[in-house]
Structure formats: C-alpha cells, structure tokens
Design a protein around this motif. Structure first.
Motif: not given
Length: 320
Positions: A86-100, A102-111, A280-282
C-alpha cells in the motif's frame, strides 16, 4: 441424497476441468509460499487455502460451491495483501477537505454550533440503542455474511448463473474500490474529527464510533476488525454499502429476502455515517461503483434470463 464413494470422487476429479485438479493446488501452493516469504503465513491463510482446496477436489457438487466461493476467497486474499504494497502505490496527495466540504455544502445541518456535517451532528446526538443496532449491522459477520448466504442460496436454489454473476460483480467492485483507495486516498470523517486537515501517514486505523458497540457488549469486536484496516485513507468509495446493495439487487426476485435486504441496506448506510466511518459522498460513490460494475457485466455477459437458463437440480440427486 447419495454419498459418493472415494472411487467415484476420484473419477469425478479426473473428469473435472484441470483448473480444479491442477490449477487450484498449484495456485494455493504458490500463494502460501509468497505469503511466507513476504511476512509469514498465518493460521487464517492456511484455513482459507485448505477450505478452498477441499471444495475444489471433493466432488462435482463441492466444485460448484468452489466456483461461487472463489470470488470471496480472492477478495479476502487481495484485501489481506494490500498491507504489503500500500505505501508504494498510494497517491502522495491525501484528500482531507474535499469530502468534508462536499457533505457540509450539500447535506449540512444547521445547529446552535453552526453548520455541521451529518457525521458531526450524529456524534453530538448518540444513543445506546443506535450504538447497538448500528454497530451490529456494521459487523463483518453481517455485511459480508449476507452476500455469502445469498450466493449459496441462489446456487442451490437453481439460479447458478445469477449466483456466479453476483459473486464476480462483488469481487470486481471490491477490486476497483481498493484501487480507488490508492488513486484517490481520502480521509474518513473520524480522522478529520481527531486529527484535523493535516495528513499523517503514521496514524493507525480506528473503530471510531463503532467502539461504543464494543463498550456495550464488553468485547473488542469492532476494534479488532476496524483497528486492523488495511488503509486509514481508504474512505472513497464506501464498500460497506456496495455489498448490501448488490445483495438486494441480485436477490430482488426473492420477496421476503427483498424486504429484509432493503431494510438492512438502509441500516448500513445510516451506520456508516452514524459511526463516523464515511461521509454521505462516500456512500453515493459506492452506489455508483456497484451499479457501474453490474452494468459492465450485463453488457459483457448479457441479461440474466433465468427462465431460459435455469440450472435447477433435484435436491435428492445432487452428489455431495
């Protein structure tokens, strides 16, 4: 049901495709040798190999079961092998903000705390009942067990072609899903909650909200499974929802199963978010993946017209 003699079994094996009589033993030996060389073969490897080898050699009836079981065995072997490369084939770019985001924009819950993702909202509104129900639904005994039981039922219920198609779609969906883990590595919601938006490849896998199930039952069920996950950043797609979705669609012609399978699919989707394992995106990408693989198999192999191709066999005439 007639029990075959050893002489009859040997004669059946002689007539069987050489893949079973020669190919399977050779592949099993090669795999065990490779596993031993790379890190040592464990008891689980020997059990899996012995089980598949036994089914492949025992009788024509067991070879039918081996044919359907092969994709499940391959799934397990591929998943287990990922720790070696796994460590040899994984893309060096880890996506942390994009999925978060996406869910915040489309499925965000106001509290009162502001706009929250469904995952964040659920972590503020946990319940012992949901902890138990969602945890139980999210155990591998159920989400993989459902597929195995359905495949066996279809096989011996006279729908062999549907059973074989189902299991190979299951395997290919996993293979593509595993590949996407390394092409587009993405942080699960529990990682963002615990470590923020900084990628740390040293972080170990976590049971996340599923640990509450362990606390309720007093056993490390989830920690022992999810704590040994092959890849922390394998969140997209959610394969957890692919399994019950495929089971629902391939078992659709079974009315009572259809109702249970639909309820279970909903519960797994809820659990994936409630236990803080997936956005939810996943889940949506998981659905698209499973449907795309089904469509590809249909184009390549044609529709499952079981009225014309039924392989039903009288139960009392199946050799075991």
């Amino acid at each position: 049901m007639r029990v075959l003699s050893m002489r009859e079994r040997i004669e059946q094996l002689r007539r069987a495709p050489r893949f079973f009589s020669i190919g399977v033993p050779a592949l099993c030996a090669a795999y065990l040798a490779l596993a031993q060389a790379l890190g040592g073969a464990g008891p689980e490897h020997f059990i899996a190999v012995a089980s598949f080898l036994g089914l492949s050699l025992w009788s024509d009836g067991s070879r039918r079961l081996a044919l359907v079981g092969m994709p499940f065995v391959l799934y397990g072997l591929v998943y287990d092998s990922m720790r070696w490369y796994e460590d040899y084939i994984r893309s060096p770019v880890i996506h942390l903000r994009e999925p978060y985001n996406f869910d915040l924009a489309l499925f965000g819950i106001h509290s009162k705390a502001g706009v929250l993702t469904p995952n964040e909202w659920f972590q503020l509104h946990t319940s012992p009942i949901l902890d138990f129900v969602c945890g139980l639904a999210y155990t591998p005994f159920f989400f993989i067990g459902e597929s195995v039981v359905l495949a066996i039922y279809l096989l011996f219920g006279g729908h062999e072609r549907r059973a074989v198609r189902f299991t190979w779609v299951f395997f290919v969906s996993n293979l593509i899903g595993f590949s996407l883990y390394y092409i587009y590595p993405a942080a699960p919601p529990w990682y963002v909650a615990a470590h923020g938006f900084t990628a740390d490849l040293g972080v170990r896998a976590s049971a996340a909200g599923a640990v509450r199930f362990d606390q309720l039952v007093g056993l490390p069920v989830m920690a022992s499974f999810y704590g040994k996950s092959a890849d922390v950043f394998g969140a997209i797609p959610s394969l957890h929802v692919v399994y019950p979705m495929l089971a629902l669609l391939y078992g659709w012609r079974l009315p009572r199963f259809r109702l249970v399978a639909a309820a279970y699919l909903f519960l797994v989707c809820l659990s994936a978010v409630y236990l803080n394992h997936h956005y939810v995106l996943d889940i949506l990408i998981g659905f698209l993946l499973g449907l795309a693989v089904m469509a590809a198999f249909r184009l390549a192999g044609g529709p499952l017209d079981e009225r014309a191709r039924s392989l039903a066999v009288e139960a009392g005439r199946v050799p075991v």
